[in-house]
Design an enzyme around this catalytic site. Structure first.
Site, PDB file in Angstrom:
ATOM      1  N   CYS A 178      -2.745   8.803   1.988  1.00 33.27           N
ATOM      2  CA  CYS A 178      -2.221   8.733   1.161  1.00 33.27           C
ATOM      3  C   CYS A 178      -3.436   8.971  -0.327  1.00 33.27           C
ATOM      4  CB  CYS A 178      -2.372   6.748   1.201  1.00 33.27           C
ATOM      5  SG  CYS A 178      -3.589   6.617   1.483  1.00 33.27           S
TER       6      CYS A 178
ATOM      7  N   GLU B 179       0.825  -1.020  -0.034  1.00 41.63           N
ATOM      8  CA  GLU B 179       0.140   0.267   0.129  1.00 41.63           C
ATOM      9  C   GLU B 179       0.889   1.504  -0.046  1.00 41.63           C
ATOM     10  OE1 GLU B 179      -3.381  -0.343  -0.374  1.00 41.63           O
ATOM     11  OE2 GLU B 179      -3.820  -2.378  -0.170  1.00 41.63           O
TER      12      GLU B 179
HETATM   13  P1  NDP Z   1       8.103   4.948   4.982  1.00 39.09           P
HETATM   14  O1  NDP Z   1       8.399   3.879   3.537  1.00 39.09           O
HETATM   15  O2  NDP Z   1       9.663   6.092   4.969  1.00 39.09           O
HETATM   16  O3  NDP Z   1       7.904   3.807   6.229  1.00 39.09           O
HETATM   17  C1  NDP Z   1       6.907   2.638   6.442  1.00 39.09           C
HETATM   18  C2  NDP Z   1       7.419   1.838   7.030  1.00 39.09           C
HETATM   19  O4  NDP Z   1       8.919   1.111   6.543  1.00 39.09           O
HETATM   20  C3  NDP Z   1       8.151   2.572   8.533  1.00 39.09           C
HETATM   21  O5  NDP Z   1       7.719   1.503   9.322  1.00 39.09           O
HETATM   22  C4  NDP Z   1       9.222   2.543   8.168  1.00 39.09           C
HETATM   23  O6  NDP Z   1      10.137   2.691   9.610  1.00 39.09           O
HETATM   24  C5  NDP Z   1       9.710   0.855   7.373  1.00 39.09           C
HETATM   25  N1  NDP Z   1      10.971   0.932   6.535  1.00 39.09           N
HETATM   26  C6  NDP Z   1      11.795   1.904   6.324  1.00 39.09           C
HETATM   27  N2  NDP Z   1      13.094   1.685   5.546  1.00 39.09           N
HETATM   28  C7  NDP Z   1      12.380   0.462   5.629  1.00 39.09           C
HETATM   29  C8  NDP Z   1      13.594  -0.831   5.071  1.00 39.09           C
HETATM   30  N3  NDP Z   1      14.063  -0.463   4.263  1.00 39.09           N
HETATM   31  N4  NDP Z   1      12.396  -2.205   5.129  1.00 39.09           N
HETATM   32  C9  NDP Z   1      11.576  -2.670   5.718  1.00 39.09           C
HETATM   33  N5  NDP Z   1      10.810  -1.273   6.210  1.00 39.09           N
HETATM   34  C10 NDP Z   1      11.445  -0.399   6.394  1.00 39.09           C
HETATM   35  O7  NDP Z   1       7.167   5.295   5.304  1.00 39.09           O
HETATM   36  P2  NDP Z   1       6.136   6.249   5.918  1.00 39.09           P
HETATM   37  O8  NDP Z   1       5.645   5.746   7.275  1.00 39.09           O
HETATM   38  O9  NDP Z   1       6.959   7.671   6.055  1.00 39.09           O
HETATM   39  O10 NDP Z   1       4.156   6.752   5.013  1.00 39.09           O
HETATM   40  C11 NDP Z   1       4.232   7.542   4.662  1.00 39.09           C
HETATM   41  C12 NDP Z   1       3.609   6.945   3.013  1.00 39.09           C
HETATM   42  O11 NDP Z   1       2.844   6.250   3.367  1.00 39.09           O
HETATM   43  C13 NDP Z   1       3.739   8.266   1.914  1.00 39.09           C
HETATM   44  O12 NDP Z   1       3.631   7.508   1.010  1.00 39.09           O
HETATM   45  C14 NDP Z   1       1.947   7.208   2.018  1.00 39.09           C
HETATM   46  O13 NDP Z   1       1.485   7.884   0.654  1.00 39.09           O
HETATM   47  C15 NDP Z   1       2.028   5.978   2.356  1.00 39.09           C
HETATM   48  N6  NDP Z   1       0.434   5.054   1.872  1.00 39.09           N
HETATM   49  C16 NDP Z   1      -0.403   4.829   1.366  1.00 39.09           C
HETATM   50  C17 NDP Z   1      -1.863   4.271   2.387  1.00 39.09           C
HETATM   51  C18 NDP Z   1      -1.844   3.506   1.349  1.00 39.09           C
HETATM   52  O14 NDP Z   1      -2.871   3.145   1.640  1.00 39.09           O
HETATM   53  N7  NDP Z   1      -2.048   3.387   0.437  1.00 39.09           N
HETATM   54  C19 NDP Z   1      -1.579   4.171   3.339  1.00 39.09           C
HETATM   55  C20 NDP Z   1      -1.287   5.558   4.286  1.00 39.09           C
HETATM   56  C21 NDP Z   1      -0.138   5.658   3.615  1.00 39.09           C
HETATM   57  P3  NDP Z   1      10.806   3.498  10.498  1.00 39.09           P
HETATM   58  O15 NDP Z   1       9.670   4.943  10.333  1.00 39.09           O
HETATM   59  O16 NDP Z   1      11.615   3.787  11.173  1.00 39.09           O
HETATM   60  O17 NDP Z   1      11.089   4.355   9.003  1.00 39.09           O
END
Ligand code: NDP
Length: 522
Positions: free
Chosen positions: A287, A253
């Site tokens: 999102c 997502e």
């Molecule tokens: P990120 O991609 O930065 O992080 C998402 C999660 O992944 C966090 O828990 C993060 O940890 C973790 N993470 C980071 N690097 C890695 C890796 N290499 N491997 C595995 N996990 C990792 O997203 P955001 O938290 O900034 O969220 C915002 C984004 O989410 C926006 O782009 C938004 O559009 C999207 N989104 C999509 C939705 C949908 O339904 N389509 C709904 C809501 C949001 P850490 O935080 O510690 O970096």
């Protein structure tokens, strides 16, 4: 561990990141005040291994207790969620910087999702018989069984909703869960874990593992059986890559650059209110936010003026300070992205008819911004902004509007605003996205009955709805005896009679005309 002292500037974090040292704890700071809200420990490699091992060991028993008992636990989770309203809302306001009323909508969506799962799981997950025309003597059944250990990696923007959704459906289906909240939602993650504990769900069934991206990577490397990742497109690609190397199925997502298309017959005042709300809700950190508006020329000027009025009426104090109806930007990185994108656009000749800068004060607030004179190749039109910023382009025809909307790497949602529902439905079918709304935009993302997800760079797989529940399971087909045939038509020996039978069946079943079908009698 609530602390509540006021934090100094985040210089320690900055120094750590320059030295590439991964800290052993995560401090949560309020984006509104900078105050430290709490601290958690980052999971160690040993804790990760232990959690994965325990989750794997516990899974058969969790599956074995059956759906009815699992739903009893989830009913208790819903009750815990209900009782926890105040502390949950307090945390969403404190840690994510939300407006309380907006946090309430996230909370309500969660209650409705758990309720929906309780109501529908027995029907959606039950086994189903399938009639097979060519083999009436055999019984065919589609069964669903859990993947095993599901890894949930959640973002910070709707940390309750986007955590509970896969956790609840995953548990209902009989999976055990590894849960990594975002580093910007660790305290909220602790609340999610406490709700699971209050529901008396066995400890081995659910594991929260805090950490930064490297903990997410380590969890994927530990080979869970399924991954639900919600987050940015950039991280989503890394997750998909790591999962593909181990052939782990994933739901992705990811982000969006969603367009609202305003047709020439639209009720401009009403549309402006709807679009401004859908673009500025949670300060645009959704999102499915409206980030692009494509308006037909005859109503463009009036719509832009009405959008400005709507911003001034509701979410702008007009004095450079944040309105109480405006959420903060949750992370410092997000503030940087928003500032960079807007500044770059302004330098390229785009006009901000309102906003266009960070608001004054200690809190991390960005002024609600409407940009005009945008062109399609600009970053502000192409890349996810994830802030209270709406970019507007004018189209001369509906075809051009649809083309502009589809010319995006993303494909999460879109909306059409018009008084002509039939025209809207016709145009909706030309939009390459996961969801289209007519005279509305945002609500669909919180509706548990409707499958949710995107196409193209917005990811794949679906959460919510029957599909969301089903995606937490694998399919096993069962083929068993119904009745015994006097003769097995497919097995050895291959006799003339069996060949003739196959030939007659072919004529009878597939002959295009009556004459062809009658050849089966010969
Ligand atoms: P990120 O991609 O930065 O992080 C998402 C999660 O992944 C966090 O828990 C993060 O940890 C973790 N993470 C980071 N690097 C890695 C890796 N290499 N491997 C595995 N996990 C990792 O997203 P955001 O938290 O900034 O969220 C915002 C984004 O989410 C926006 O782009 C938004 O559009 C999207 N989104 C999509 C939705 C949908 O339904 N389509 C709904 C809501 C949001 P850490 O935080 O510690 O970096």
């Amino acid at each position: 561990m609530p602390l509540s002292q006021t934090a100094p500037a985040a210089s320690a974090d900055a120094a750590r990141s320059r030295l590439h040292i991964t800290p052993q704890t995560i401090l949560s700071r309020s984006p509104r005040t900078g105050a430290i809200i709490g601290e958690v420990e980052v999971a160690t490699p040993l804790q990760i291994r232990e959690a994965v091992g325990l989750a794997r060991l516990a899974q058969p028993a969790w599956e074995g207790i059956g759906l009815r008992r699992r739903l009893t636990f989830l009913r208790s989770l819903r009750d815990a969620l209900y009782r926890g309203q105040n502390r949950i809302l307090d945390m969403l306001v404190a840690e994510q910087g939300k407006v309380r009323q907006e946090a309430t909508l996230e909370y309500l969506a969660c209650l409705e999702l758990v309720d929906y799962t309780l109501r529908t799981a027995p029907r959606v997950l039950r086994q189903r018989d399938v009639r097979v025309r060519l083999l009436p003597h055999r019984r065919f059944t589609i069964e669903r069984y859990p993947y095993g250990v599901v890894l949930v990696i959640a973002p910070w923007n709707y940390p309750l909703w986007l955590s509970l959704d896969p956790i609840v459906t995953g548990l209902a289906a009989g999976n055990t869960i590894l849960y990594k909240p975002s580093e910007y939602a660790s305290q909220l993650g602790e609340i999610v874990a406490s709700l699971v504990a209050e529901a008396d769900i066995p400890r081995e069934v659910f594991h929260i593992l805090h950490g930064y991206g490297d903990v997410g990577q380590a969890l994927i490397a530990a080979h869970p059986d399924y991954i639900v990742f919600t987050g940015s497109a950039a991280t989503g690609r890394k997750v998909a890559h790591a999962a593909a190397e181990q052939v782990i199925p994933v739901t992705l997502e990811l982000g969006g650059k969603d367009a609202a298309i305003v047709l020439a017959d639209a009720d401009v005042e009403e549309v402006a209110e709807g679009i401004v709300w859908s673009g500025m809700f949670n300060a645009g950190q959704t999102c499915a936010s409206v980030e692009r508006v494509i308006v037909l020329r005859p109503v463009a000027e009036r719509l832009i003026a009405a959008m400005k009025q709507a911003v001034m009426r509701y979410i702008s104090n007009g004095d450079g300070t944040p309105s109480p109806m405006l959420a903060a930007l949750t992370t410092p990185q997000q503030m940087e992205i928003v500032q960079q994108q807007v500044q770059e656009a302004l330098a390229a000749g785009v006009r901000a008819i309102i906003g266009g800068r960070r608001l004054d004060g200690d809190g991390r607030f960005y002024a609600p911004t409407i940009l005009v004179d945008v062109t399609p190749e600009m970053r502000i039109w192409q890349e996810e902004t994830f802030g209270p910023v709406v970019a507007v382009m004018v189209a001369d025809t509906e075809e051009e509007a649809i083309h502009l909307a589809n010319a995006s790497d993303y494909g999460l949602t879109a909306s059409l605003w018009t008084r002509d529902p039939r025209r809207a439905e016709h145009l909706a079918r030309q939009l390459k996205v996961g969801s289209v709304s007519i005279n509305e935009h945002l609500l669909i993302s919180g509706v548990p009955e409707m499958p949710w997800g995107g196409v193209k760079g917005s990811g794949y797989g679906r959460t919510h709805g029957e599909q969301g529940l089903q995606e937490m399971t694998c399919i096993r087909t069962l083929n068993s005896d119904r009745w015994a045939l006097p003769l097995e038509p497919f097995r050895y020996p291959y006799t003339a009679f069996k060949r003739s039978l196959a030939r007659r069946a072919t004529h009878f079943l597939y002959g295009p005309t009556l004459i062809d079908r009658l050849r089966s009698l010969r």
